[in-house]
Scaffold this active site. Structure first.
Site, short mmCIF file in Angstrom:
data_model
loop_
_atom_site.label_atom_id
_atom_site.label_comp_id
_atom_site.label_asym_id
_atom_site.label_seq_id
_atom_site.Cartn_x
_atom_site.Cartn_y
_atom_site.Cartn_z
CB THR A 39 -0.99 0.15 1.27
OG1 THR A 39 -1.72 -1.19 1.17
CG2 THR A 39 -1.57 1.49 1.13
CG HIS A 42 -0.69 0.20 -4.39
ND1 HIS A 42 -0.42 0.27 -5.72
CD2 HIS A 42 -0.96 -0.76 -3.75
CE1 HIS A 42 -0.52 -1.02 -5.88
NE2 HIS A 42 -0.83 -1.73 -5.05
ZN LIG Z 1 -0.54 -2.88 4.69
#
Ligand SMILES: [Zn+2]
Ligand SMILES: [Zn+2]
Length: 218
Positions: A39, A42
């Protein structure tokens, strides 16, 4: 203190920032370990909604160094980790018990400052005390491990199950270990890197495959 700041999409910098102010119901945590999640990548690439400037890092553990005046059940010196997802408790999803789908979700390390820093302000309702002797690195694995445990529960993995795990990153390798603990007897991990296939076999995969080989289905 030092913090790694996501200043904007595509811009990340290590710099000095002010110490976090803790609220009445928050803990000041001195970070000992923090994982780098997919994440976070991202966020850096603008592929996941967030509100820079922000300090990323939602897989952390550390020691409580100060407590707000309304805090109870935590003491200075406790080793803690945290659930990064702060649900509002008021929306329809929260009332239905689906706090992970909260319409007003604010996540530590995404919408408010996270663990890529020397200190973190952690609301007490998000904090969990860890065993004092636990390796802080292992403490930082609690959040991804929780995601994997939920996945194993949803998949209904039982003694004797056959399991295929796609991907040999942290999540895949944790899932292999949980599948084994859940009693699965056939655990196949598919990932491209040979070193990760070897690690998966050490961790309990009964077979590993390279997904780029033409005979995957066989
Ligand atoms: Zn995570
Ligand atoms: Zn909510």
């Amino acid at each position: 203190m030092k913090a790694v700041r996501l200043e904007a999409v595509g811009g990340i910098t290590l710099r000095d920032v002010d110490m976090p102010d803790i609220g009445a119901d928050e803990l000041l945590v001195r970070i000992e370990a923090c994982g780098v999640c997919g994440t976070d990548r991202h966020l850096f690439h603008g592929e996941f909604p967030c509100t820079p400037p922000v300090t990323p890092g939602h897989e952390f553990s550390g020691l409580v160094e100060a407590i707000g005046k309304s805090v109870s059940g935590f003491a200075i010196g406790d080793r803690v980790t945290g659930d990064p997802n702060i649900a509002c408790g008021r929306c329809a999803r929260c009332h239905a018990g689906q706090v992970n789908l909260c319409s007003n979700l604010r996540a530590i390390g995404i919408h408010r400052d996270g663990g890529f820093a020397e200190y973190l302000a952690l609301p007490q309702k998000q904090a969990f005390v860890l065993p004092a002797g636990l390796d802080p690195m292992h403490g930082a694995f609690c959040e991804p491990l929780g995601c994997c445990l939920h996945g194993v529960d949803l998949a209904g993995i039982k003694p004797g199950s056959s399991v295929v795990v796609l991907g040999g990153g942290v999540i895949g390798l944790l899932t292999v270990q949980l599948a084994r603990l859940a009693g699965a007897t056939t655990i196949i991990l598919s990932t491209r890197q040979a070193s990760r296939r070897a690690l998966a076999e050490d961790l309990g995969a009964t077979m590993t495959i390279d997904p780029t080989t033409p005979d995957v289905i066989d």
